[in-house]
Design a protein around this motif. Structure first.
Motif, PDB file in Angstrom:
ATOM      1  N   HIS A  42       1.920   9.704 150.199  1.00  0.00           N
ATOM      2  CA  HIS A  42       1.315   8.514 149.612  1.00  0.00           C
ATOM      3  C   HIS A  42       0.386   8.956 148.482  1.00  0.00           C
ATOM      4  O   HIS A  42      -0.601   9.653 148.720  1.00  0.00           O
ATOM      5  N   LYS A  43       0.681   8.555 147.280  1.00  0.00           N
ATOM      6  CA  LYS A  43      -0.015   9.074 146.102  1.00  0.00           C
ATOM      7  C   LYS A  43      -1.522   8.820 146.148  1.00  0.00           C
ATOM      8  O   LYS A  43      -2.325   9.710 145.863  1.00  0.00           O
ATOM      9  N   SER A  44      -1.904   7.592 146.499  1.00  0.00           N
ATOM     10  CA  SER A  44      -3.330   7.268 146.495  1.00  0.00           C
ATOM     11  C   SER A  44      -4.108   8.105 147.509  1.00  0.00           C
ATOM     12  O   SER A  44      -5.197   8.612 147.213  1.00  0.00           O
ATOM     13  N   ARG A  45      -3.542   8.264 148.696  1.00  0.00           N
ATOM     14  CA  ARG A  45      -4.204   9.050 149.733  1.00  0.00           C
ATOM     15  C   ARG A  45      -4.038  10.538 149.483  1.00  0.00           C
ATOM     16  O   ARG A  45      -4.894  11.337 149.863  1.00  0.00           O
ATOM     17  N   ALA A  46      -2.927  10.915 148.839  1.00  0.00           N
ATOM     18  CA  ALA A  46      -2.678  12.336 148.580  1.00  0.00           C
ATOM     19  C   ALA A  46      -3.687  12.893 147.587  1.00  0.00           C
ATOM     20  O   ALA A  46      -4.113  14.049 147.710  1.00  0.00           O
ATOM     21  N   ILE A  47      -4.099  12.076 146.604  1.00  0.00           N
ATOM     22  CA  ILE A  47      -5.072  12.544 145.619  1.00  0.00           C
ATOM     23  C   ILE A  47      -6.393  12.896 146.292  1.00  0.00           C
ATOM     24  O   ILE A  47      -7.000  13.937 146.016  1.00  0.00           O
ATOM     25  N   LEU A  48      -6.837  12.031 147.194  1.00  0.00           N
ATOM     26  CA  LEU A  48      -8.080  12.308 147.929  1.00  0.00           C
ATOM     27  C   LEU A  48      -7.948  13.556 148.786  1.00  0.00           C
ATOM     28  O   LEU A  48      -8.883  14.348 148.903  1.00  0.00           O
ATOM     29  N   GLU A  49      -6.777  13.718 149.382  1.00  0.00           N
ATOM     30  CA  GLU A  49      -6.559  14.890 150.232  1.00  0.00           C
ATOM     31  C   GLU A  49      -6.545  16.165 149.402  1.00  0.00           C
ATOM     32  O   GLU A  49      -7.122  17.184 149.795  1.00  0.00           O
ATOM     33  N   LEU A  50      -5.889  16.132 148.260  1.00  0.00           N
ATOM     34  CA  LEU A  50      -5.793  17.325 147.420  1.00  0.00           C
ATOM     35  C   LEU A  50      -7.127  17.669 146.758  1.00  0.00           C
ATOM     36  O   LEU A  50      -7.350  18.822 146.386  1.00  0.00           O
ATOM     37  N   MET A  51      -7.995  16.675 146.619  1.00  0.00           N
ATOM     38  CA  MET A  51      -9.298  16.910 146.014  1.00  0.00           C
ATOM     39  C   MET A  51     -10.325  17.409 147.025  1.00  0.00           C
ATOM     40  O   MET A  51     -11.481  17.653 146.664  1.00  0.00           O
ATOM     41  N   THR A  52      -9.936  17.562 148.259  1.00  0.00           N
ATOM     42  CA  THR A  52     -10.850  18.077 149.279  1.00  0.00           C
ATOM     43  C   THR A  52     -11.322  19.473 148.878  1.00  0.00           C
ATOM     44  O   THR A  52     -10.510  20.344 148.557  1.00  0.00           O
ATOM     45  N   PRO A  53     -12.635  19.725 148.877  1.00  0.00           N
ATOM     46  CA  PRO A  53     -13.162  21.038 148.446  1.00  0.00           C
ATOM     47  C   PRO A  53     -12.876  22.141 149.450  1.00  0.00           C
ATOM     48  O   PRO A  53     -13.757  22.589 150.186  1.00  0.00           O
ATOM     49  N   ALA A  54     -11.633  22.559 149.483  1.00  0.00           N
ATOM     50  CA  ALA A  54     -11.211  23.665 150.351  1.00  0.00           C
ATOM     51  C   ALA A  54     -10.004  24.330 149.696  1.00  0.00           C
ATOM     52  O   ALA A  54      -9.257  23.701 148.941  1.00  0.00           O
ATOM     53  N   SER A  55      -9.824  25.601 149.952  1.00  0.00           N
ATOM     54  CA  SER A  55      -8.710  26.324 149.348  1.00  0.00           C
ATOM     55  C   SER A  55      -7.396  25.949 150.017  1.00  0.00           C
ATOM     56  O   SER A  55      -7.373  25.383 151.125  1.00  0.00           O
ATOM     57  N   VAL A  56      -6.302  26.274 149.356  1.00  0.00           N
ATOM     58  CA  VAL A  56      -4.977  25.986 149.908  1.00  0.00           C
ATOM     59  C   VAL A  56      -4.768  26.727 151.221  1.00  0.00           C
ATOM     60  O   VAL A  56      -4.214  26.173 152.182  1.00  0.00           O
ATOM     61  N   PHE A  57      -5.227  27.954 151.282  1.00  0.00           N
ATOM     62  CA  PHE A  57      -5.057  28.731 152.502  1.00  0.00           C
ATOM     63  C   PHE A  57      -5.817  28.103 153.663  1.00  0.00           C
ATOM     64  O   PHE A  57      -5.330  28.085 154.800  1.00  0.00           O
ATOM     65  N   GLU A  58      -7.002  27.594 153.394  1.00  0.00           N
ATOM     66  CA  GLU A  58      -7.792  26.955 154.450  1.00  0.00           C
ATOM     67  C   GLU A  58      -7.110  25.689 154.951  1.00  0.00           C
ATOM     68  O   GLU A  58      -7.085  25.427 156.160  1.00  0.00           O
ATOM     69  N   LYS A  59      -6.547  24.905 154.034  1.00  0.00           N
ATOM     70  CA  LYS A  59      -5.829  23.692 154.437  1.00  0.00           C
ATOM     71  C   LYS A  59      -4.582  24.038 155.248  1.00  0.00           C
ATOM     72  O   LYS A  59      -4.272  23.380 156.249  1.00  0.00           O
ATOM     73  N   PHE A  60      -3.882  25.071 154.798  1.00  0.00           N
ATOM     74  CA  PHE A  60      -2.690  25.500 155.529  1.00  0.00           C
ATOM     75  C   PHE A  60      -3.066  26.021 156.915  1.00  0.00           C
ATOM     76  O   PHE A  60      -2.423  25.678 157.922  1.00  0.00           O
ATOM     77  N   LEU A  61      -4.110  26.826 156.997  1.00  0.00           N
ATOM     78  CA  LEU A  61      -4.531  27.389 158.278  1.00  0.00           C
ATOM     79  C   LEU A  61      -4.996  26.294 159.231  1.00  0.00           C
ATOM     80  O   LEU A  61      -4.728  26.358 160.444  1.00  0.00           O
ATOM     81  N   ALA A  62      -5.667  25.281 158.710  1.00  0.00           N
ATOM     82  CA  ALA A  62      -6.074  24.152 159.545  1.00  0.00           C
ATOM     83  C   ALA A  62      -4.857  23.431 160.111  1.00  0.00           C
ATOM     84  O   ALA A  62      -4.842  23.028 161.289  1.00  0.00           O
ATOM     85  N   GLY A  63      -3.813  23.287 159.295  1.00  0.00           N
ATOM     86  CA  GLY A  63      -2.584  22.666 159.769  1.00  0.00           C
ATOM     87  C   GLY A  63      -1.924  23.459 160.875  1.00  0.00           C
ATOM     88  O   GLY A  63      -1.432  22.895 161.863  1.00  0.00           O
TER      89      GLY A  63
END
Length: 267
Positions: free
Chosen positions: A89-110
């Protein structure tokens, strides 16, 4: 943001993800508990049933094994398939991608939420439900009017006290992580119908793999006389060890692809 790892920032990311993902996750746990309790209530032996014993004369609790495997697959795959679907979802995806965390941190959280927490939660719920019903049965054994009736053991006790069970569980240790890694990739790779498309892709891949293996085996064995010999236990162990290595390597590969796909989304 650069691709670094900061423990404090990662902790804040886990808390934020729990606020977003935790509500749905807790609801799924309640549904899971209801399903497990319902299956146990319907299938456990009862003095009012005609067939309560297996071929060994023990109370028939064999329904637990297919229930554990099938329900476990469905639960962890659904949880993994729903984790990154917000990016569709583009509107929600923008907020998610703007989260102040690195890609590795987001992946590791997943990975933590889908591969570790979901698996641990499922095992805990199944263990507690099984233990509760086992204690109930053992407290009412006299109601069955059977002279040689034996005490029922929990599924966890049977697995950890039986050498064969322990060994096979060790060889299949990577399978839950492989399942979650595949459906986690599907949640970020597909834009709609993540679970269905991932499941269909897995079925097609398995079908093609089996077809090619069978065709290759037929080509290798063509015009040759088969020679049968008694298989040794160590040969079976080598096959299972190879299966463990393959599933572990494939899991790491799928996680790597998921990380790269998430990195592309960030760009």
């Amino acid at each position: 943001m650069n691709n670094t790892f900061n423990m404090n920032r990662f902790g804040l990311l886990l808390k934020r993800q729990w606020l977003e993902f935790g509500k749905i996750y807790l609801i799924s746990l309640v549904v899971l508990l209801g399903i497990v309790v319902g299956f146990y209530s319907y299938n456990i032996p009862s003095p009012f049933k005609e067939s309560n014993f297996d071929y060994n004369g023990n109370l028939d609790m064999r329904f637990r094994y297919p229930l554990f495997l099938i329900l476990g697959f469905v639960f962890i795959s659904i949880v993994a398939s729903s984790y990154f679907n917000i990016l569709a979802h583009k509107s929600r995806a923008i907020l998610e991608l703007m989260t102040p965390a690195s890609v590795f941190e987001k992946f590791l959280a997943g990975v933590i939420y889908t591969a570790l927490i979901s698996l641990f939660s499922y095992l805990l719920i199944f263990y507690l439900t099984d233990l509760t019903f086992v204690k109930y049965l053992n407290g009412h054994l006299n109601a069955f009017n059977h002279q040689d009736i034996r005490k029922v053991e929990s599924i966890t006790y049977e697995v950890f006290t039986d050498e064969g069970y322990r060994k096979y569980c060790g060889y299949f240790f990577a399978f839950p992580f492989l399942i979650t890694s595949i459906f986690l990739l599907g949640s970020i790779y597909f834009n709609r119908f993540h679970y269905i498309k991932t499941a269909l892709s897995v079925m097609i891949f398995i079908g093609l793999t089996v077809y090619m293996v069978v065709k290759f085996s037929m080509w290798i064995m063509k015009d040759k006389v088969p020679y049968h010999h008694i298989g040794q236990n160590h040969e079976k162990d080598w096959v299972l060890l190879l299966l463990l290595l393959i599933t572990s390597v494939v899991t790491i590969i799928v996680w790597t692809i998921t990380y790269l796909r998430l990195k592309e989304k960030e760009v």
